[in-house]
Write a protein that holds these residues in place. Sequence first.
Motif, short mmCIF file in Angstrom:
data_model
loop_
_atom_site.label_atom_id
_atom_site.label_comp_id
_atom_site.label_asym_id
_atom_site.label_seq_id
_atom_site.Cartn_x
_atom_site.Cartn_y
_atom_site.Cartn_z
N GLU A 50 0.41 11.80 8.06
CA GLU A 50 0.67 10.65 6.94
C GLU A 50 1.80 10.05 7.35
O GLU A 50 1.82 8.90 6.77
CB GLU A 50 0.69 11.56 5.77
CG GLU A 50 -0.49 12.19 5.24
CD GLU A 50 -0.66 13.22 4.01
OE1 GLU A 50 -1.61 13.35 3.53
OE2 GLU A 50 0.67 13.43 3.64
N ASP A 51 2.82 10.75 8.18
CA ASP A 51 4.03 10.07 8.41
C ASP A 51 3.66 8.93 9.44
O ASP A 51 4.19 7.83 9.59
CB ASP A 51 5.08 10.98 9.33
CG ASP A 51 5.79 11.77 8.19
OD1 ASP A 51 5.65 11.59 6.97
OD2 ASP A 51 6.42 12.83 8.54
N CYS A 52 2.65 9.22 10.49
CA CYS A 52 2.21 8.38 11.42
C CYS A 52 1.61 7.14 10.71
O CYS A 52 1.71 5.89 11.12
CB CYS A 52 1.66 9.11 12.52
SG CYS A 52 0.31 8.19 13.34
N PHE A 53 0.70 7.39 9.77
CA PHE A 53 0.05 6.18 9.10
C PHE A 53 1.01 5.35 8.39
O PHE A 53 0.75 4.15 8.44
CB PHE A 53 -1.13 6.62 8.15
CG PHE A 53 -1.90 7.70 8.68
CD1 PHE A 53 -2.45 7.69 9.83
CD2 PHE A 53 -2.50 8.71 7.68
CE1 PHE A 53 -3.59 8.34 10.58
CE2 PHE A 53 -3.55 9.74 8.58
CZ PHE A 53 -4.14 9.23 9.66
N MET A 87 0.94 -1.21 0.01
CA MET A 87 -0.01 0.06 -0.08
C MET A 87 0.92 1.33 0.09
O MET A 87 1.94 1.32 0.85
CB MET A 87 -0.80 0.07 1.24
CG MET A 87 -2.07 1.00 1.11
SD MET A 87 -3.08 0.93 2.80
CE MET A 87 -2.03 1.57 3.75
N GLY A 88 0.45 2.30 -0.71
CA GLY A 88 1.26 3.36 -0.89
C GLY A 88 0.94 4.43 0.42
O GLY A 88 0.23 3.83 1.24
N ARG A 89 1.80 5.42 0.29
CA ARG A 89 1.48 6.55 1.42
C ARG A 89 0.03 7.08 1.25
O ARG A 89 -0.44 7.34 0.21
CB ARG A 89 2.49 7.78 1.30
CG ARG A 89 2.55 8.48 2.25
CD ARG A 89 3.47 9.70 2.26
NE ARG A 89 3.43 10.75 2.90
CZ ARG A 89 4.24 10.96 4.19
NH1 ARG A 89 4.79 9.92 4.38
NH2 ARG A 89 3.93 11.81 4.81
N ILE A 90 -0.64 7.01 2.46
CA ILE A 90 -1.93 7.62 2.42
C ILE A 90 -1.82 9.23 2.27
O ILE A 90 -0.81 9.72 2.89
CB ILE A 90 -2.64 7.37 3.81
CG1 ILE A 90 -2.93 6.03 4.16
CG2 ILE A 90 -3.69 8.29 4.13
CD1 ILE A 90 -3.57 5.29 5.17
N LYS A 91 -2.66 9.67 1.32
CA LYS A 91 -2.49 11.26 1.38
C LYS A 91 -3.93 11.68 1.67
O LYS A 91 -5.04 11.24 0.75
CB LYS A 91 -2.48 11.25 -0.25
CG LYS A 91 -0.92 11.09 -0.86
CD LYS A 91 -0.44 12.41 -1.65
CE LYS A 91 0.86 12.37 -2.09
NZ LYS A 91 1.98 11.64 -1.85
N LEU A 92 -4.11 12.35 2.74
CA LEU A 92 -5.47 12.83 3.41
C LEU A 92 -6.01 13.63 2.44
O LEU A 92 -7.58 13.48 2.26
CB LEU A 92 -5.24 13.32 4.64
CG LEU A 92 -4.71 12.47 5.93
CD1 LEU A 92 -4.53 13.35 7.07
CD2 LEU A 92 -5.89 11.37 6.12
N GLU A 93 -5.54 14.41 1.63
CA GLU A 93 -6.27 15.15 0.61
C GLU A 93 -6.96 14.59 -0.41
O GLU A 93 -7.69 15.13 -0.95
CB GLU A 93 -5.15 16.41 -0.07
CG GLU A 93 -4.86 17.58 1.04
CD GLU A 93 -4.30 18.49 0.26
OE1 GLU A 93 -4.75 19.76 0.19
OE2 GLU A 93 -2.95 18.33 -0.29
N GLU A 94 -6.56 13.40 -0.78
CA GLU A 94 -7.18 12.39 -1.69
C GLU A 94 -8.19 11.80 -1.13
O GLU A 94 -8.91 10.92 -1.97
CB GLU A 94 -5.93 11.74 -2.38
CG GLU A 94 -5.25 12.36 -3.15
CD GLU A 94 -3.80 11.67 -3.50
OE1 GLU A 94 -3.82 10.29 -3.63
OE2 GLU A 94 -3.08 12.16 -4.07
#
Lengths: 249, 249
Positions: B202-205, B1-8
């Motif tokens: 996002e770092d934490c996720f 899974m890639g990095r979660i991007k909250l804005e998306e």
Amino acid sequence: MGRIKLEEIDTRAPGALQKEQVKLETAGIISELNELQNLLYAESKHSVLVVLQGMDASGKDGLIRKVFGNLNPQGVMVHSFKVPTAEELGHDFLWRIHKNAPAKGMIQLFNRSHYEDILVTRVHNLCDKETAYKRMRAINDFEWLLAEHNNTTILKFYLHISEKEQSLRLNERLDDKTKQWKYNESDFAEAKLWPEYRKVYEDCFEECNKIPWTIVPADQNWYKEYIVAKKLKDALSALKMRYPGLKKA
Amino acid sequence: MGRIKLEEIDTRAPGALQKEQVKLETAGIISELNELQNLLYAESKHSVLVVLQGMDASGKDGLIRKVFGNLNPQGVMVHSFKVPTAEELGHDFLWRIHKNAPAKGMIQLFNRSHYEDILVTRVHNLCDKETAYKRMRAINDFEWLLAEHNNTTILKFYLHISEKEQSLRLNERLDDKTKQWKYNESDFAEAKLWPEYRKVYEDCFEECNKIPWTIVPADQNWYKEYIVAKKLKDALSALKMRYPGLKKA
């Protein structure tokens, strides 16, 4: 480093050492400890955790009295871990340990410890090998947490006595009125499990060595006290502590 | 899974969902939760930790009331973590967290949590990046300890609201007499740090995903409550619990 084999490690002081001279040296170290502990408390940047493990009658109580008895009790706490209570059993095995971890500025002594959860429990088949190994990994992570996130210096001592010396001491408990209170019916039965204890201790020295153990020859109290006091002094000195001076307004 | 991007990630429910129908479903789930929690308490083999994180006004308090308010309070505990006390600061950052970890049979809610030690502290430069990454590793180890050694199911929720919704809610706090007590002078200043918070979340996720996060679209309370209740129900159902029957004499 290879696997520690307890049978190959002497339980007595090296022959060349003079008891009286060592005792004098220990007394000197203990007065230095007094000063270092005061500094630790004043500076409140570091904390110290001393873990004492060893077979019954290996002299944990006496050691605490002799080496730590003269320090300022405000900065030294002792916790003896017994059979877990119902509340403690409701939690992971490190819950009661973490609660008693030292605050900055403090020296915390554990008279027995989280290690019992992979020692006595293993010998009595209350914990299988797989669980024991999982616990040992958790112990490594936990000790690392204290070291890394609370500047905790962790000193782990195994008080190493011979079966012969243990037998002498257990029999003394039966005869000496001032020691009878220490006698438990199970003491002699436990002593028969020596080979089993040796094995699980050796596993623990091997697995839980991210923070290393000190094996302390413990047949002679004067030598045991010297080794522990010296190790503590060296560890405290290495912290390069300073009195903080006046607080800013 | 890639990095979660909250804005998306959408902060609202999928358009096709009917609010009234979802609310009905949530009510059904909550009554099932009642039964499951009773079973959890009776069996006392597992424990549940629910971690609630989110920006100010993301609706943590309301969620606790709505989803957990009808459960037997004997088996549910809530702990709100505030700025650490002097005693807590004397210890590693997980000390106060571990003390409040759930016993077997219990559901423990954390309203904010150990994650604040890598979120608010990072945004305000009270914790450098290196320390933050060390803490995140320690958090992974710690959560694993609970999961592995106390059968703790850990559910971590990020209540995801939009900046616009937050702004509406913060302004409401100023106007509504029943909500003014929640207003803090710093709320609007904190809201300006949104991009910084987004980054550290996002770092934490990404780093603390040994036990995964659920990102909960939280602009609409009815949908947020549905997601959390459903997740909790599914997690409890998966435990395959049974009433223990009569205790043996």
